[in-house]
Design an enzyme around this catalytic site. Structure first.
Site, PDB file in Angstrom:
ATOM      1  CD  GLU C  70     -43.962  45.185   2.411  1.00 42.96           C
ATOM      2  OE1 GLU C  70     -44.815  45.582   1.275  1.00 42.96           O
ATOM      3  OE2 GLU C  70     -43.145  44.441   2.113  1.00 42.96           O
ATOM      4  CG  HIS C 139     -33.229  46.135  -0.759  1.00 44.64           C
ATOM      5  ND1 HIS C 139     -33.808  46.690  -1.887  1.00 44.64           N
ATOM      6  CD2 HIS C 139     -34.194  45.006  -0.725  1.00 44.64           C
ATOM      7  CE1 HIS C 139     -34.583  45.870  -2.525  1.00 44.64           C
ATOM      8  NE2 HIS C 139     -34.872  45.054  -1.763  1.00 44.64           N
TER       9      HIS C 139
END
Lengths: 375, 321, 338
Positions: C70, C139
């Site tokens: 990322e 998440h």
């Protein structure tokens, strides 16, 4: 028991699933005639007076003020005084809400080709055999403006409600934006639908479009109804036209729409949202600017059809709200007696929404008269 | 490679500009006129100029907290830079960025960067733009030996190779990450890391402009040809501390003086070009005199410039809000 | 009008902007999926299928799969934006911001200010958020308050398919960095969405219900909950305004203050944690700017100050509910003005 007549929550347009009873206009025990306004009902779209479908004595108000009821729910009982309260109780107890199949009474959507571009229109009452009615909305409107009229008018004749170019779901690709182009678009729908002759009903700028239609295709016209019409006077309220074009924020759209109606409370959140959604679509800003520049620039009306209306032998009906803040009802002054004019007190620029029941009744009456003379 | 006289003069002027600029900032900082954190590039000039002299406005660089040299080498205006370092309104960034954030995007200078390892991911993006728009541009990420240990740098090695981007990664290894020796803090080797990611790596003498130039030329040509990234490990030294005010007690006695005497990139350049009769001392002296005048003017201009006003505080956050 | 899901609406918005502007590219982990693998290309189209179909239409130059990295690819998106492209990057779950936040809050957010107004960084970072998927603590978070805190970022939290399409097109055309929060539970929600392109401006709240008694401000998925609560409360005679700010940065404080001046009662509903949150921010706004309009204390309905739990039994009570919203509104509406 057959003397007991139920009055149920009406369905105004496909989107309506329930309504709020705002007020009763007839007390329990009061006499009602069919067509009398008996209650005010608020939907997500607008608050409207509900006309009684039956005549008799309003024996009982089932839904109380402020309550919400689904479409088809029992609102009230009309029955002669001879019917006992017990009989009414029994009727209410055994009443079953019927939800009409939307497909049966609802309008169908169609698409027509206009110089390679798409036009959308709605058809209701397609199986009726009366002379068709063609409804043309005004500047910034769409076919849904006839929400409260389309069912009533389609009881005996097919009703076509058109999205003009630049509006509703129709093409946003405008060429010149003048009345000729808009009238050509109407002609394209009339041809697509296979209509040989129709009653043309136009609201505001849409009225100027139907006058143009009369000028260019008189053979297609059975009669004309101009609702708060453009095309008979010199001016239009530019604060509205320019304000509508410029409005982006919710509160600007709201204050713009409030100019349309005599009672600003009638402008609902859903109406505002609907206009905002329309105005956000790609091409709309340019389309409405182009149309306004050609037809309603700087508060002027570019076309007058007064001579045409005086000369034609087609029946003409003008409906105007006396509190119209967009196109002054005084513009009807000086029209000759051969043109019928209905002035509605306490009504603004949207008679078909603000006084839907009266509007529907008077149009049906007009259509019947015209058709009787034709036969 | 043969260089023209004009090119060599330009490069010398850039290197001298960096040196004089930094020496002067060092002096002025000591007087208290310059606010904040300042990290000086003096001593490392051959790296910035050896690389940036081969780049044009299609090409992008991302710099570090030690960014003045890269800015000057990439063509930023030294007068605006000096004003910026003074926090003045006429600075490169209107006084809002300061020493660590001087940028000139129009010239492909994506900014000095206050975050160690901040630049390499950005440079992957600049390279992606060049590749996608087929500009022929390359993008150069400068990091120090400290920045070479950041995950962002190592992730960028991977991404640039996976996407085959026109990137040159330049590790300017001055021996110290702040006050910690690179000999201690870098596991393995810079070249071993390059090899691990499947790209060419070259160890370069960062005091020698010509060595830097040649190594960079190969890497830049490879990038322009669409063959992917390379890494240059450039060994050099800084003449000042990590930041201004650093007492440098971690450095060896006499270390800096030794570098100044024996490994001064400017002196090495001068010796090489005069011995080869490419340029003469008289011409080089004239360049230096011109640079000193220019930097004097830059300092005077910075001192005379206005401070930003309260109205400037709230502007330039967004294009539109 | 055609019904489309939230997922389709976002996909359609990105595709139409890619057709309109060749500078728009898409990048992220498995945005196509199957890259370099022996099976079919466009295997996933994003982990929940939002970018499905973009690869076949626009090709590998414009739909880039990335390594799981990322920092590198979010930073690359920022760098590409600063040098002339208009990238739409996907940070799969916003919980992963921890491994790349520097590129967002220190780089993208600050370029324009640090560089004296000379930088333009038109990057869109799409990211999934929110509970309800039994996806546990890493998440499921609603981290938009963290991004809202950072000047230089715009933060969008669309509540429905119609909203998502118009806000995504605006995000891509916007010249500032935009963080676009997609609630995973909303992906399969359907509503009428026009085929044409349209933009919804940032910083302009939507008023989804108009009422007189209580104002609810809700974000993202909570807007639907608030609407349901408002509709049910209307039957009980409590008339509620529901405001969906659409963007937390910029925030349309005017619409909120106007409404509170009419109702005098405020409930803020937010799926995020309670501390330093949008709920706290809006409570602060109203306390500061509209104190004398208030007829009752401000109430906030938020998730608790705990990580998101895994067990359905716990997650269901973690997420604010329609029942909790109704109870708060009823309690406020019952208070007699002083």
């Amino acid at each position: 028991m057959s003397d007991i007549l139920p009055i149920v929550m009406p369905k105004w347009g496909l989107a309506m699933s329930e309504g709020t009873l705002v007020s009763w206009l007839v007390p329990e025990g009061g006499e009602v005639n069919k067509g009398d306004e008996i209650a005010e009902i608020e939907t997500t779209k607008i608050t409207n007076a509900f006309a009684s479908p039956n005549s008799g004595v309003l024996r009982r108000q089932i839904v109380k003020v402020g309550e919400i009821a689904p479409v088809g729910a029992l609102l009230a009982i009309v029955a002669p005084t001879t019917v006992t309260n017990d009989e009414i109780d029994a009727f209410v107890g055994s009443f079953v809400v019927e939800v009409k199949d939307e497909g049966a009474s609802g309008a169908v959507e169609r698409e027509a080709n206009f110089a390679g571009k798409k036009l959308f229109y709605k058809l209701a009452g397609g199986s009726q055999d009366g002379i068709p009615v063609v409804l043309i909305h005004g500047f910034g409107g769409d076919a849904d403006n006839w929400l409260f009229n389309i069912d009533a008018l389609s009881a005996d004749r097919p009703v076509y409600a058109i999205d003009l170019p630049g509006h509703g779901k129709s093409t946003k690709d405008i060429a010149s934006g003048d009345l000729g182009e808009l009238a050509d678009a109407v002609a394209a729908v009339v041809n697509d639908a296979g209509i040989s002759k129709a009653h043309f009903v136009g609201h505001s700028l849409g009225a100027a479009v139907v006058f143009k239609m009369l000028e260019q295709h008189p053979d297609r016209v059975a009669s004309i109804v101009g609702v708060a019409p453009a095309g008979v006077g010199p001016s239009v309220n530019d604060a509205y036209v320019s304000g509508f074009i410029a409005a982006e924020k919710r509160k600007d759209v709201k204050s713009s729409l409030q100019m349309l109606v005599a009672d600003p409370e009638q402008v609902s959140a859903a109406m505002i949202e609907g206009i905002q959604r329309y105005k956000r679509l790609e091409g709309v800003a340019k389309a409405i600017q182009t149309i306004a520049a050609k037809t309603l620039p700087g508060g002027r009306q570019t076309s007058s059809f007064r001579d045409l209306l005086e000369k034609t032998n087609k029946p003409i009906l003008i409906v105007w709200g006396e509190k119209d803040a967009i196109i002054d009802a005084a513009q009807a002054e000086g029209l000759s007696g051969k043109i019928s004019i209905i002035r509605l007190p306490g009504v603004g620029h949207m008679p078909h929404l603000e006084a839907a029941n009266t509007f529907n009744d008077r149009l049906i009456e007009q259509f019947k008269n015209v058709e009787a003379n034709i036969r | 490679m043969q260089h023209s006289r004009e090119f060599l003069l330009d490069c010398y002027q850039s290197m001298v500009t960096i040196r004089v600029f930094e020496e002067r900032v060092h002096e002025e900082f000591a007087t208290g006129k310059i606010p904040g954190f300042v990290h000086l590039y003096a001593g490392e000039e051959a790296s910035a100029v050896g690389i940036c002299s081969q780049l044009d406005e299609r090409d992008a660089i991302a710099s570090t907290h030690r960014g003045h040299g890269h800015c000057i080498a990439k063509g930023c205006d030294v007068h605006a830079m000096m004003k910026e370092i003074y926090g003045k309104r006429g600075g490169s960034c209107g006084g809002k960025g300061g020493s660590m954030h001087i940028a000139d995007l129009a010239k492909g200078m994506l900014g000095a960067n206050g975050i160690v390892g901040g630049g390499p991911p950005l440079i992957c993006g600049a390279a992606l733009t060049a590749k996608y728009l087929k500009t022929g541009g390359v993008a150069v990420a400068f990091v120090g030996d400290g920045g070479s240990n950041q995950g962002t740098t190592l992730e960028s090695y991977n991404l640039a190779n996976v996407w085959k981007l026109p990137v040159v990664f330049v590790v300017e290894d001055n021996g110290y990450a702040e006050a910690t020796a690179s000999a201690w803090s870098v596991a393995g080797s810079q070249l071993g890391r390059a090899a691990g990611f499947g790209m060419p790596g070259t160890l370069v003498d960062g005091f020698d402009f010509f060595a830097v130039y040649e190594a960079a030329r190969t890497a830049i040509e490879r990038a322009r040809a669409g063959e992917g990234p390379s890494l240059l490990h450039i060994k050099l030294s800084r003449f000042f501390g990590h930041f201004e005010g650093d007492a440098m007690s971690y450095r060896a006695d006499g270390e800096i003086q030794r570098y100044r005497n024996e490994h001064d990139a400017l002196k090495i350049f001068r010796r090489k070009v005069t011995e080869a009769h490419l340029l003469d001392d008289f011409t080089l002296d004239a360049v230096e005199a011109g640079v000193v005048r220019n930097i004097n003017e830059a300092v005077a201009g910075a001192e005379a410039d206005q401070m930003p006003t309260e109205a400037d505080l709230l502007t330039d956050v967004y294009v539109r809000y | 009008m055609p019904k489309k899901t939230y997922r389709q609406a976002i996909n359609e918005a990105i595709a139409s902007e890619m057709r309109r502007d060749h500078r728009v590219i898409v990048l992220g982990e498995d945005n196509a999926g199957g890259k370099g693998a022996p099976g079919e290309p466009d295997a996933w189209g994003g982990v929940l299928g939002v970018t499905k179909g973009l690869l076949p239409e626009f090709g590998e130059d414009r739909v880039l799969d990335t390594p799981i990295s990322e920092s590198a690819f979010i930073g690359a998106a920022v760098g590409a934006a600063a040098t002339g492209l208009r990238p739409v990057a996907e940070l799969m779950f916003v919980d992963f911001m921890g491994v790349c936040f520097d590129q967002i809050f220190n780089q993208a957010a600050k370029f324009r200010y640090m560089f004296g107004g000379k930088a333009v960084t038109p990057v869109v970072i799409r990211t999934m958020y929110g509970g309800g998927f039994r996806a546990a603590s890493q998440h499921s978070q609603c981290l938009y308050p963290l991004f809202t805190h950072i000047p230089g970022l715009k933060v969008v939290v669309p509540s429905s398919p119609y909203e998502a399409k118009g806000l995504m097109i605006q995000a891509i055309r916007d010249d500032d960095p935009v963080i676009f929060f997609e609630h995973k539970v909303l992906y399969d929600v359907e509503e009428d969405v026009p085929d044409e392109a349209y933009t919804i401006p940032f910083g302009e709240a939507n008023v989804t219900r108009e009422g007189r008694d209580v104002t609810i401000v809700a974000f993202g998925r909570m807007v639907g909950f608030a609407n349901t609560a408002a509709d049910e409360l209307k039957r009980d005679g409590i008339s509620v305004t529901v405001i969906d700010p659409r963007t937390t940065s910029p925030l349309d404080s005017e619409t909120i203050l106007d409404s509170v001046s009419e109702t005098g009662r405020l409930v803020v509903v937010d799926e995020a944690h309670p501390r330093c949150s949008m709920a706290a921010d809006i409570a602060r706004l109203v306390a500061e700017e509209a104190f004398h309009d208030l007829k009752a204390p401000i109430r906030t309905i938020t998730a608790p100050h705990t990580p998101v739990p895994f067990s359905p039994a716990l997650e269901d009570i973690y997420i604010p509910s329609v029942a909790k919203i109704k109870a708060a509104v009823q309690a406020l509406a019952a208070k007699v003005p002083a």
